[in-house]
Design an enzyme around this catalytic site. Structure first.
Site, PDB file in Angstrom:
ATOM      1  N   CYS A  79     -16.127  37.914 -33.186  1.00  0.00           N
ATOM      2  CA  CYS A  79     -14.798  37.796 -32.587  1.00  0.00           C
ATOM      3  C   CYS A  79     -13.827  38.753 -33.298  1.00  0.00           C
ATOM      4  O   CYS A  79     -14.024  39.961 -33.258  1.00  0.00           O
ATOM      5  CB  CYS A  79     -14.330  36.346 -32.615  1.00  0.00           C
ATOM      6  SG  CYS A  79     -12.929  36.021 -31.499  1.00  0.00           S
ATOM      7  N   HIS A 200     -18.473  34.167 -29.364  1.00  0.00           N
ATOM      8  CA  HIS A 200     -18.838  33.304 -30.487  1.00  0.00           C
ATOM      9  C   HIS A 200     -20.283  32.828 -30.328  1.00  0.00           C
ATOM     10  O   HIS A 200     -20.545  31.899 -29.562  1.00  0.00           O
ATOM     11  CB  HIS A 200     -17.918  32.083 -30.550  1.00  0.00           C
ATOM     12  CG  HIS A 200     -16.544  32.398 -31.030  1.00  0.00           C
ATOM     13  ND1 HIS A 200     -16.201  32.401 -32.358  1.00  0.00           N
ATOM     14  CD2 HIS A 200     -15.427  32.737 -30.341  1.00  0.00           C
ATOM     15  CE1 HIS A 200     -14.925  32.715 -32.488  1.00  0.00           C
ATOM     16  NE2 HIS A 200     -14.425  32.933 -31.277  1.00  0.00           N
ATOM     17  N   GLU A 202     -21.978  31.075 -32.336  1.00  0.00           N
ATOM     18  CA  GLU A 202     -22.074  29.708 -32.846  1.00  0.00           C
ATOM     19  C   GLU A 202     -21.578  28.673 -31.843  1.00  0.00           C
ATOM     20  O   GLU A 202     -21.775  27.470 -32.038  1.00  0.00           O
ATOM     21  CB  GLU A 202     -21.314  29.576 -34.173  1.00  0.00           C
ATOM     22  CG  GLU A 202     -19.811  29.505 -34.066  1.00  0.00           C
ATOM     23  CD  GLU A 202     -19.125  30.848 -33.913  1.00  0.00           C
ATOM     24  OE1 GLU A 202     -17.884  30.896 -34.031  1.00  0.00           O
ATOM     25  OE2 GLU A 202     -19.816  31.863 -33.672  1.00  0.00           O
TER      26      GLU A 202
END
Length: 221
Positions: A79, A200, A202
């Site tokens: 990001c 992202h 994650e």
């Protein structure tokens, strides 16, 4: 072991948890020697480009990240962390980035349709520009990155989760994936050992975990 750089601007817990889930050892750290002794480095980040760049410089973390990346150690920005890899960011002024990749970070406002919300937030599919895609094997745009190991475990069209109002441009030599949001936006980059995801991983389910696993298997060049 992956060093997750802690400079006060990132959702570090979910990233560390994702790595633990796939069995990859990581440490959240701002210690220069720990970063130097790691196998790979992740530079996360949320917030404003200028503030994040200043925090990196104030702690000396900018120099250790640059030093290790230039030595060939695998580095991934996520990001805002990806945006910091570029030369300059134009968010509330002009700010110097790490300069590890050619390109600039500019606002989406004025570039995409006024009918679309900013930030670009939510799930979007990836258009993989180079690598294991048959579409690309027939000829990627001239100047685009010639390698893609970061996305080797996923497929063209897989969806990932974005939250951003700025995007990288003038970076054709490192783009490995784009996302369509009114216009094509840079979604992932790679230039040898230096990589980045605007999205992202994650927060991107199995696809994101596959990307993190691919990065964890990168070795120093």
């Amino acid at each position: 072991m992956i060093a997750i750089v802690d400079y006060g601007v990132g959702n570090l817990f979910s990233l560390a948890s994702s790595l633990k889930f796939i069995g990859v050892e990581s440490v959240v750290t701002s210690d220069l020697e720990t970063i130097r002794n790691s196998d790979q480095i992740i530079l996360p980040g949320v917030g404003a480009f200028g503030d994040a760049a200043n925090k990196l410089r104030e702690t000396g973390l900018d120099e250790i990240v640059r030093e290790q990346a230039l030595s060939g150690k695998p580095l991934m920005g996520i990001c805002l962390g990806m945006q910091l890899l570029f030369e300059k960011g134009y968010e509330y002024g002009e700010h110097e980035g790490l300069g590890l990749l050619k390109g600039n970070v500019v606002p989406m406002e004025g570039y995409i349709s006024q009918d679309l919300d900013i930030p670009h937030m939510g799930w979007n599919s990836l258009d993989i520009c180079v690598g294991n895609s048959e579409k690309v094997a027939k000829g990627a745009p001239e100047g685009f990155a010639k390698e893609n190991t970061l996305l080797r475990n996923i497929n063209d069209g897989d969806c990932v989760y974005f939250v951003h109002s700025y995007f990288a441009t003038d970076c054709d030599d490192s783009v490995i994936a784009t996302a369509e949001y009114g216009e094509k936006l840079t979604a992932a980059v790679q230039k040898e050992n230096i990589m980045g995801c605007q999205f992202h991983p994650e927060k991107s389910g199995k696809v994101g975990l596959a990307i993190l696993e691919a990065f964890s298997q990168e070795v120093q060049r």
